[in-house]
Write an enzyme that holds these catalytic residues in place. Sequence first.
Site, PDB file in Angstrom:
ATOM      1  N   LYS A  58      56.380  25.648  48.213  1.00  0.00           N
ATOM      2  CA  LYS A  58      55.397  26.733  48.112  1.00  0.00           C
ATOM      3  C   LYS A  58      55.509  27.693  49.293  1.00  0.00           C
ATOM      4  O   LYS A  58      55.413  28.913  49.143  1.00  0.00           O
ATOM      5  CB  LYS A  58      53.994  26.116  48.097  1.00  0.00           C
ATOM      6  CG  LYS A  58      53.180  26.537  46.930  1.00  0.00           C
ATOM      7  CD  LYS A  58      51.986  25.650  46.733  1.00  0.00           C
ATOM      8  CE  LYS A  58      52.181  24.789  45.507  1.00  0.00           C
ATOM      9  NZ  LYS A  58      51.038  24.000  45.166  1.00  0.00           N
ATOM     10  N   PHE A  92      47.118  27.155  50.722  1.00  0.00           N
ATOM     11  CA  PHE A  92      46.768  25.749  50.544  1.00  0.00           C
ATOM     12  C   PHE A  92      47.610  25.167  49.424  1.00  0.00           C
ATOM     13  O   PHE A  92      48.003  25.885  48.507  1.00  0.00           O
ATOM     14  CB  PHE A  92      45.277  25.602  50.188  1.00  0.00           C
ATOM     15  CG  PHE A  92      44.403  25.551  51.407  1.00  0.00           C
ATOM     16  CD1 PHE A  92      44.215  26.677  52.188  1.00  0.00           C
ATOM     17  CD2 PHE A  92      43.790  24.372  51.779  1.00  0.00           C
ATOM     18  CE1 PHE A  92      43.436  26.635  53.324  1.00  0.00           C
ATOM     19  CE2 PHE A  92      42.999  24.314  52.922  1.00  0.00           C
ATOM     20  CZ  PHE A  92      42.818  25.440  53.688  1.00  0.00           C
ATOM     21  N   PRO A 113      47.856  36.745  38.247  1.00  0.00           N
ATOM     22  CA  PRO A 113      48.592  37.172  39.431  1.00  0.00           C
ATOM     23  C   PRO A 113      48.463  36.123  40.529  1.00  0.00           C
ATOM     24  O   PRO A 113      47.429  35.469  40.640  1.00  0.00           O
ATOM     25  CB  PRO A 113      47.881  38.467  39.848  1.00  0.00           C
ATOM     26  CG  PRO A 113      46.546  38.425  39.185  1.00  0.00           C
ATOM     27  CD  PRO A 113      46.720  37.619  37.933  1.00  0.00           C
ATOM     28  N   ASP A 114      49.508  35.929  41.325  1.00  0.00           N
ATOM     29  CA  ASP A 114      49.451  35.003  42.452  1.00  0.00           C
ATOM     30  C   ASP A 114      48.998  35.811  43.679  1.00  0.00           C
ATOM     31  O   ASP A 114      49.764  36.595  44.249  1.00  0.00           O
ATOM     32  CB  ASP A 114      50.824  34.362  42.686  1.00  0.00           C
ATOM     33  CG  ASP A 114      50.730  33.226  43.692  1.00  0.00           C
ATOM     34  OD1 ASP A 114      50.070  33.423  44.740  1.00  0.00           O
ATOM     35  OD2 ASP A 114      51.292  32.157  43.436  1.00  0.00           O
ATOM     36  N   LYS A 154      31.339  34.889  20.490  1.00  0.00           N
ATOM     37  CA  LYS A 154      31.568  33.454  20.658  1.00  0.00           C
ATOM     38  C   LYS A 154      32.400  32.930  19.490  1.00  0.00           C
ATOM     39  O   LYS A 154      32.088  33.219  18.326  1.00  0.00           O
ATOM     40  CB  LYS A 154      30.210  32.746  20.691  1.00  0.00           C
ATOM     41  CG  LYS A 154      30.293  31.275  20.916  1.00  0.00           C
ATOM     42  CD  LYS A 154      28.895  30.656  20.984  1.00  0.00           C
ATOM     43  CE  LYS A 154      29.002  29.145  20.978  1.00  0.00           C
ATOM     44  NZ  LYS A 154      27.707  28.506  20.830  1.00  0.00           N
ATOM     45  N   ASN A 195      39.215  25.819  37.621  1.00  0.00           N
ATOM     46  CA  ASN A 195      39.716  24.715  38.425  1.00  0.00           C
ATOM     47  C   ASN A 195      38.536  24.031  39.090  1.00  0.00           C
ATOM     48  O   ASN A 195      37.520  24.670  39.337  1.00  0.00           O
ATOM     49  CB  ASN A 195      40.622  25.250  39.544  1.00  0.00           C
ATOM     50  CG  ASN A 195      41.978  25.639  39.035  1.00  0.00           C
ATOM     51  OD1 ASN A 195      42.294  25.455  37.869  1.00  0.00           O
ATOM     52  ND2 ASN A 195      42.779  26.197  39.901  1.00  0.00           N
ATOM     53  N   ASP A 226      45.616  29.295  37.276  1.00  0.00           N
ATOM     54  CA  ASP A 226      46.986  29.805  37.119  1.00  0.00           C
ATOM     55  C   ASP A 226      47.134  30.662  35.864  1.00  0.00           C
ATOM     56  O   ASP A 226      47.950  31.558  35.821  1.00  0.00           O
ATOM     57  CB  ASP A 226      47.972  28.635  37.058  1.00  0.00           C
ATOM     58  CG  ASP A 226      48.087  27.973  38.420  1.00  0.00           C
ATOM     59  OD1 ASP A 226      48.236  28.716  39.406  1.00  0.00           O
ATOM     60  OD2 ASP A 226      47.981  26.730  38.493  1.00  0.00           O
TER      61      ASP A 226
HETATM   62  O1  C5P Z   1      50.842  27.670  43.282  1.00  0.00           O
HETATM   63  P1  C5P Z   1      49.633  26.949  43.677  1.00  0.00           P
HETATM   64  O2  C5P Z   1      48.431  27.324  42.862  1.00  0.00           O
HETATM   65  O3  C5P Z   1      49.708  25.475  43.777  1.00  0.00           O
HETATM   66  O4  C5P Z   1      49.406  27.444  45.186  1.00  0.00           O
HETATM   67  C1  C5P Z   1      48.271  27.202  45.893  1.00  0.00           C
HETATM   68  C2  C5P Z   1      48.010  28.340  46.855  1.00  0.00           C
HETATM   69  O5  C5P Z   1      48.223  29.592  46.239  1.00  0.00           O
HETATM   70  C3  C5P Z   1      46.583  28.368  47.321  1.00  0.00           C
HETATM   71  O6  C5P Z   1      46.557  28.880  48.633  1.00  0.00           O
HETATM   72  C4  C5P Z   1      45.924  29.326  46.346  1.00  0.00           C
HETATM   73  O7  C5P Z   1      44.767  29.915  46.913  1.00  0.00           O
HETATM   74  C5  C5P Z   1      47.028  30.327  46.098  1.00  0.00           C
HETATM   75  N1  C5P Z   1      47.040  30.906  44.755  1.00  0.00           N
HETATM   76  C6  C5P Z   1      46.757  32.252  44.595  1.00  0.00           C
HETATM   77  N2  C5P Z   1      46.822  32.814  43.343  1.00  0.00           N
HETATM   78  C7  C5P Z   1      47.167  32.092  42.274  1.00  0.00           C
HETATM   79  C8  C5P Z   1      47.462  30.725  42.427  1.00  0.00           C
HETATM   80  C9  C5P Z   1      47.383  30.168  43.678  1.00  0.00           C
HETATM   81  O8  C5P Z   1      46.422  32.923  45.569  1.00  0.00           O
HETATM   82  N3  C5P Z   1      47.215  32.656  41.088  1.00  0.00           N
END
Ligand code: C5P
Length: 429
Positions: free
Chosen positions: A360, A346, A326-327, A309, A231, A299
């Site tokens: 969110k 954020f 993982p989130d 490669k 990103n 994501d």
């Molecule tokens: O779902 P989204 O990526 O838009 O959400 C943004 C927030 O979630 C940010 O605070 C980001 O640091 C966190 N995030 C995370 N792990 C992910 C995706 C997002 O901690 N895999």
Amino acid sequence: MLQGKTTLQGKQILLVIGGGIAAYKSLDLIRRLRERGGSVRAVLTPAALHFVTPLSIASLSGNRVHEELFSLIDEAEMGHIELSRAADLVVVAPATADLIAKAANGLANDLASTLLLATDKKILMAPAMNLRMWLHPATARNVQRLKADGAAFVGPADGDMACGEYGPGRMSEPLEIVAAIEAALMQDTTVPLPPGVGRPRTVGGSLAGRKVLITSGPTLEPIDPVRYIANRSSGRQGHAIARAAALAGAEVVLVTGPVSIPDPAGVDTRHVETAREMLACVDAALPADIFVSAAAVADWRVDEVGGNKIKKGLAGTPSLSLIENPDILAHVAQLAQGRPGLVVGFAAETEKLLDNARAKLARKRCDLIVANDVGEGTGVMGGLSNTVHLVTLDGVESWPPLDKDEVARRLIEKMAALFGPLASGDQAQ
Ligand code: C5P
């Protein structure tokens, strides 16, 4: 920003303008720095006010000019310590014999000399003075001492002096100073402290005794050993929050993806690459009183990363199979045990900013979402300023466009205020 080369994109220069006739050249210097994408904050010595006006400097730099050490407004908005440290490089142009002597001897009786003593960044001096002053053994001694202390110099050049004499003492031309600035910024400009010192005060700050865990920067997800998905993220906002939390007295752990900015002073900074490494590092750093998820976590990652490669042209265009990462924010916000008292996320969005931020907040179950529009033309990505909206279950609080450092400072004050009612008052162990 004006059109041109962008060699100084995202760089902050603190320009100290001394009181000499060459001060008029600093106006052109500011233009040249801004043309290249740099941002300039200027500080004038009392003597400089006789040669250039704060209004002309402010108009060219686009920032207000600082002149006095004991200005209550400045101290409330941005203290002189912060001013000296927010920059990537401190440039003194013109560096008069007086400023050089003060800096060489560590005097600090006005804003300019205090900044030179308080800064944690490299200093570049562009001397300008009468040739006898420059050749005087006292000045030569002072310059030697400053060089030994790590300051860099550009010029002075030989030439006709305003006083009618000819010899060394003319300030270098703005473009030469720009080249010296670009060269200085090729390296890390932070001057390290000896190990074991420099942790910001831990008593009296609004977060004294608290532990704050912050993620920042992007994550890189490998495709093969040489390619990756990532990103866009400079890490500036997350790092600024870490710095502000440390200045507010907190114990700070910063988990950052790869960025090109230095580790913040006084912060325990841990470097990771992928989302899964970031998650593991966050888990290892818990418990914490406050968790701030400012990282732009990728994501998705590539399902199967080959050991070699991927070769072009062998089997047509490769297709990538992606799986979800993982989130980290949701994971921390939903911990059954040891959830931080305050969890902040954020939301960087390009459309439907507040709707997405509210969704969110609910989906991830955090306490506060800092929403910012990162759409084209906002300049937030990699830039120095940010326009944010604070979204909680109670509603939305919108802030005007602010420096990322100022956003960080205000966020920390907000978090300190929110922390009390949300937490049981216990400290992270
Ligand atoms: O779902 P989204 O990526 O838009 O959400 C943004 C927030 O979630 C940010 O605070 C980001 O640091 C966190 N995030 C995370 N792990 C992910 C995706 C997002 O901690 N895999």
